[in-house]
Design an enzyme around this catalytic site. Structure first.
Site, PDB file in Angstrom:
ATOM      1  N   HIS A  18     -19.635 -33.175  38.029  1.00 56.57           N
ATOM      2  CA  HIS A  18     -19.965 -31.972  38.798  1.00 56.57           C
ATOM      3  C   HIS A  18     -19.949 -30.742  37.887  1.00 56.57           C
ATOM      4  O   HIS A  18     -18.892 -30.178  37.619  1.00 56.57           O
ATOM      5  CB  HIS A  18     -18.939 -31.815  39.933  1.00 56.57           C
ATOM      6  CG  HIS A  18     -19.218 -30.666  40.864  1.00 56.57           C
ATOM      7  ND1 HIS A  18     -18.835 -30.678  42.189  1.00 56.57           N
ATOM      8  CD2 HIS A  18     -19.828 -29.474  40.685  1.00 56.57           C
ATOM      9  CE1 HIS A  18     -19.200 -29.548  42.771  1.00 56.57           C
ATOM     10  NE2 HIS A  18     -19.806 -28.792  41.870  1.00 56.57           N
ATOM     11  N   HIS A  20     -22.351 -27.045  36.729  1.00 54.06           N
ATOM     12  CA  HIS A  20     -23.500 -26.150  36.922  1.00 54.06           C
ATOM     13  C   HIS A  20     -23.922 -25.677  35.536  1.00 54.06           C
ATOM     14  O   HIS A  20     -23.321 -24.761  34.982  1.00 54.06           O
ATOM     15  CB  HIS A  20     -23.109 -24.959  37.804  1.00 54.06           C
ATOM     16  CG  HIS A  20     -22.609 -25.365  39.161  1.00 54.06           C
ATOM     17  ND1 HIS A  20     -23.432 -25.439  40.268  1.00 54.06           N
ATOM     18  CD2 HIS A  20     -21.378 -25.740  39.590  1.00 54.06           C
ATOM     19  CE1 HIS A  20     -22.713 -25.827  41.317  1.00 54.06           C
ATOM     20  NE2 HIS A  20     -21.470 -26.030  40.933  1.00 54.06           N
ATOM     21  N   LEU A  21     -24.919 -26.356  34.977  1.00 52.59           N
ATOM     22  CA  LEU A  21     -25.369 -25.985  33.625  1.00 52.59           C
ATOM     23  C   LEU A  21     -26.218 -24.716  33.656  1.00 52.59           C
ATOM     24  O   LEU A  21     -26.507 -24.154  32.608  1.00 52.59           O
ATOM     25  CB  LEU A  21     -26.186 -27.125  33.004  1.00 52.59           C
ATOM     26  CG  LEU A  21     -25.520 -28.494  32.895  1.00 52.59           C
ATOM     27  CD1 LEU A  21     -26.475 -29.489  32.240  1.00 52.59           C
ATOM     28  CD2 LEU A  21     -24.221 -28.434  32.101  1.00 52.59           C
ATOM     29  N   ASN A  52     -27.972 -26.123  42.691  1.00 50.63           N
ATOM     30  CA  ASN A  52     -28.049 -24.730  43.163  1.00 50.63           C
ATOM     31  C   ASN A  52     -28.535 -23.790  42.062  1.00 50.63           C
ATOM     32  O   ASN A  52     -27.912 -22.794  41.727  1.00 50.63           O
ATOM     33  CB  ASN A  52     -26.712 -24.252  43.738  1.00 50.63           C
ATOM     34  CG  ASN A  52     -25.606 -24.187  42.698  1.00 50.63           C
ATOM     35  OD1 ASN A  52     -25.667 -24.868  41.681  1.00 50.63           O
ATOM     36  ND2 ASN A  52     -24.603 -23.359  42.940  1.00 50.63           N
ATOM     37  N   LYS A 103     -27.098 -33.694  46.639  1.00 46.97           N
ATOM     38  CA  LYS A 103     -25.916 -32.846  46.815  1.00 46.97           C
ATOM     39  C   LYS A 103     -26.032 -32.186  48.182  1.00 46.97           C
ATOM     40  O   LYS A 103     -27.021 -31.523  48.474  1.00 46.97           O
ATOM     41  CB  LYS A 103     -25.852 -31.784  45.726  1.00 46.97           C
ATOM     42  CG  LYS A 103     -24.762 -30.739  45.923  1.00 46.97           C
ATOM     43  CD  LYS A 103     -23.375 -31.352  45.772  1.00 46.97           C
ATOM     44  CE  LYS A 103     -22.274 -30.379  46.160  1.00 46.97           C
ATOM     45  NZ  LYS A 103     -22.142 -29.258  45.250  1.00 46.97           N
ATOM     46  N   HIS A 129     -37.358 -46.385  48.422  1.00 48.74           N
ATOM     47  CA  HIS A 129     -38.505 -46.171  47.549  1.00 48.74           C
ATOM     48  C   HIS A 129     -38.144 -45.873  46.113  1.00 48.74           C
ATOM     49  O   HIS A 129     -39.026 -45.712  45.280  1.00 48.74           O
ATOM     50  CB  HIS A 129     -39.374 -45.030  48.105  1.00 48.74           C
ATOM     51  CG  HIS A 129     -39.960 -45.360  49.434  1.00 48.74           C
ATOM     52  ND1 HIS A 129     -41.095 -46.127  49.573  1.00 48.74           N
ATOM     53  CD2 HIS A 129     -39.547 -45.071  50.678  1.00 48.74           C
ATOM     54  CE1 HIS A 129     -41.357 -46.280  50.862  1.00 48.74           C
ATOM     55  NE2 HIS A 129     -40.425 -45.641  51.555  1.00 48.74           N
ATOM     56  N   ASP A 239     -16.530 -28.888  38.119  1.00 50.66           N
ATOM     57  CA  ASP A 239     -17.220 -27.796  38.819  1.00 50.66           C
ATOM     58  C   ASP A 239     -17.400 -26.612  37.864  1.00 50.66           C
ATOM     59  O   ASP A 239     -17.246 -25.454  38.261  1.00 50.66           O
ATOM     60  CB  ASP A 239     -16.478 -27.375  40.090  1.00 50.66           C
ATOM     61  CG  ASP A 239     -17.377 -26.590  41.049  1.00 50.66           C
ATOM     62  OD1 ASP A 239     -18.586 -26.452  40.765  1.00 50.66           O
ATOM     63  OD2 ASP A 239     -16.872 -26.121  42.083  1.00 50.66           O
ATOM     64  N   HIS A 243     -20.068 -17.746  34.803  1.00 48.89           N
ATOM     65  CA  HIS A 243     -20.578 -16.420  35.157  1.00 48.89           C
ATOM     66  C   HIS A 243     -20.212 -15.474  34.021  1.00 48.89           C
ATOM     67  O   HIS A 243     -19.346 -15.780  33.204  1.00 48.89           O
ATOM     68  CB  HIS A 243     -19.925 -15.911  36.443  1.00 48.89           C
ATOM     69  CG  HIS A 243     -20.134 -16.792  37.628  1.00 48.89           C
ATOM     70  ND1 HIS A 243     -21.339 -16.874  38.294  1.00 48.89           N
ATOM     71  CD2 HIS A 243     -19.302 -17.653  38.261  1.00 48.89           C
ATOM     72  CE1 HIS A 243     -21.221 -17.735  39.295  1.00 48.89           C
ATOM     73  NE2 HIS A 243     -19.994 -18.241  39.298  1.00 48.89           N
TER      74      HIS A 243
END
Ligand code: DOR
Ligand code: ZN
Ligand code: ZN
Length: 383
Positions: A18, A20-21, A52, A103, A129, A239, A243
């Site tokens: 988990h 956020h790159l 996101n 997600k 599929h 996570d 920022h």
């Protein structure tokens, strides 16, 4: 047994389920090059990226762009999750892509019943599929973060319809308190916990400490550590939410989350140094179980013959600060980067990328782990 006396110890490369790159239009906060460099410098050789982004990874075109950026820039292996698409037709397009699964955010569940059914239906469609059928989990946020200050509130009851897929298809991410871990285990889902919920308790509502889900009381945090030691938590996941510092100051425009990729496996090693976890527990939480959760343990997560050569050599040490930070993410919490291990070597896909505190300059051939595992799943079954 004091592992600190043992010199270098070999481990399967760490897998972070988990992160956020960022990248794309959020590259000013972080991008695929800086984040994966930070990852490699803390022993992480595979990252699974969250949707996101801007634009969000809910369409084939956005995911194609993300995968292209990762192919070009990532220093470690990678996987991406898709967000729940607005239109069911989009799901068909997603099924062609080598993604790790869906997600599911709390916002996706706002219109409860209809939306949950839709997610379950889309997920089933994807399974039917999928051209890369190795993983495909729904990875859900199971806590009501809007009720932050009212304490922890697991929302798993509302997710039972997603379980129509079978609980093995459900992974609960960033459980911040014991009731969520227990609720997840009760329905047969797997669950991860973050370093911040294990190492930090809530100290007021200051922007610098803000994260979703929020930090909890000291008593809850200690219970989380106990559940971790008892084997009730399946994986550690960071996570990593980078920022800029100016986004972590003003309470009115406060962006939540900590940048973790430079340090968390080396911080988690403190739990081994202190005797809370065995080295086997540590390898299970940071590599084997994440690989199982992603459905790629035929080629990732252990050191058996035939595995992809993602290998780390660490040395347990006393508390110290890593010499360099590579992430663009700026943490307002200073001591978040103190650690108990040093990296001797990091090998990604057979290429030595990091040795004794320095990058070697060698560029490894990195792969989409979902694609890699689906290619080698049929041809190689490890002993
Ligand atoms: O604290 C958080 N930051 N929690 C999330 O769920 C999102 C993340 C972010 O993307 O910044
Ligand atoms: Zn989240
Ligand atoms: Zn997140």
């Amino acid at each position: 047994l004091d592992y600190r006396d043992m010199g270098g110890i070999v481990l399967p490369g760490m897998i972070d389920l988990h992160v956020h790159l960022r990248g794309l239009k959020l590259s000013y906060k972080e991008d695929e090059a800086t984040s994966t460099r930070a990852a490699a410098a803390s022993g992480i050789t595979l990252v699974a990226d969250m949707p996101n982004t801007m634009p969000p990874l809910r369409s084939k075109s956005a995911i194609d762009a993300k995968l292209a950026a990762l192919r070009r820039m990532s220093l470690v292996d990678y996987a991406v999750y898709a967000g729940v698409p607005d239109e069911p037709e989009e799901a068909r397009g997603l099924a062609e892509l080598p993604i790790a699964g869906f997600k599911v955010y709390p916002e996706d569940l706002e219109e409860r019943r209809g939306t949950l059914r839709r997610i379950a239906r889309l997920h089933k469609l994807l399974i039917l599929h999928a051209e890369h059928p190795v993983a495909l989990k729904s990875i859900v946020e199971a806590e009501d973060t809007r009720a932050a200050m009212r304490g922890c509130w697991a929302e798993l009851a509302g997710l039972m319809e997603v379980l129509d897929l079978g609980p093995a298809r459900l992974h609960v991410t960033h459980a911040s308190c014991p009731s969520t871990v227990l609720a997840a285990k009760k329905v047969g889902a797997t669950v991860d916990a973050t370093p911040h919920h294990l190492f930090y308790s809530l100290r007021g509502s200051d922007c610098g400490w803000r994260v979703n889900p929020p930090l909890r009381s000291k008593a809850e945090r200690l219970s989380m550590l106990k559940l971790l030691a008892e084997g009730m938590v399946d994986a550690l996941a960071s996570d990593h939410a980078p920022h800029l510092l100016r986004e972590r100051i003003d309470p009115l425009s406060c962006s939540p989350g900590f940048a973790w990729l430079d340090s968390w496996p080396l911080l988690a090693a403190c739990l081994v140094a202190s005797g809370t976890l065995s080295l086997q527990d540590y390898a299970r939480l940071t590599s084997l179980n994440p690989a199982r959760i992603l459905g790629i343990d035929s080629v990732y997560g252990s050191l058996q013959p035939g595995m992809r050569a993602n290998i780390v050599v660490i040395k347990l040490e006393r508390w110290h600060r890593p010499a360099r930070i590579y992430s663009k993410g700026e943490n307002p919490i200073e001591n978040i980067i103190e650690v108990c291990a040093a990296l001797k070597a990091v090998i990604v896909g057979g290429t030595l990328v990091y040795l004794d505190g320095e990058f070697t300059g060698e560029k490894p051939e990195t792969v989409n782990a979902i694609e890699y595992a689906s290619t080698y799943l049929a041809s190689s079954s490890p002993p």
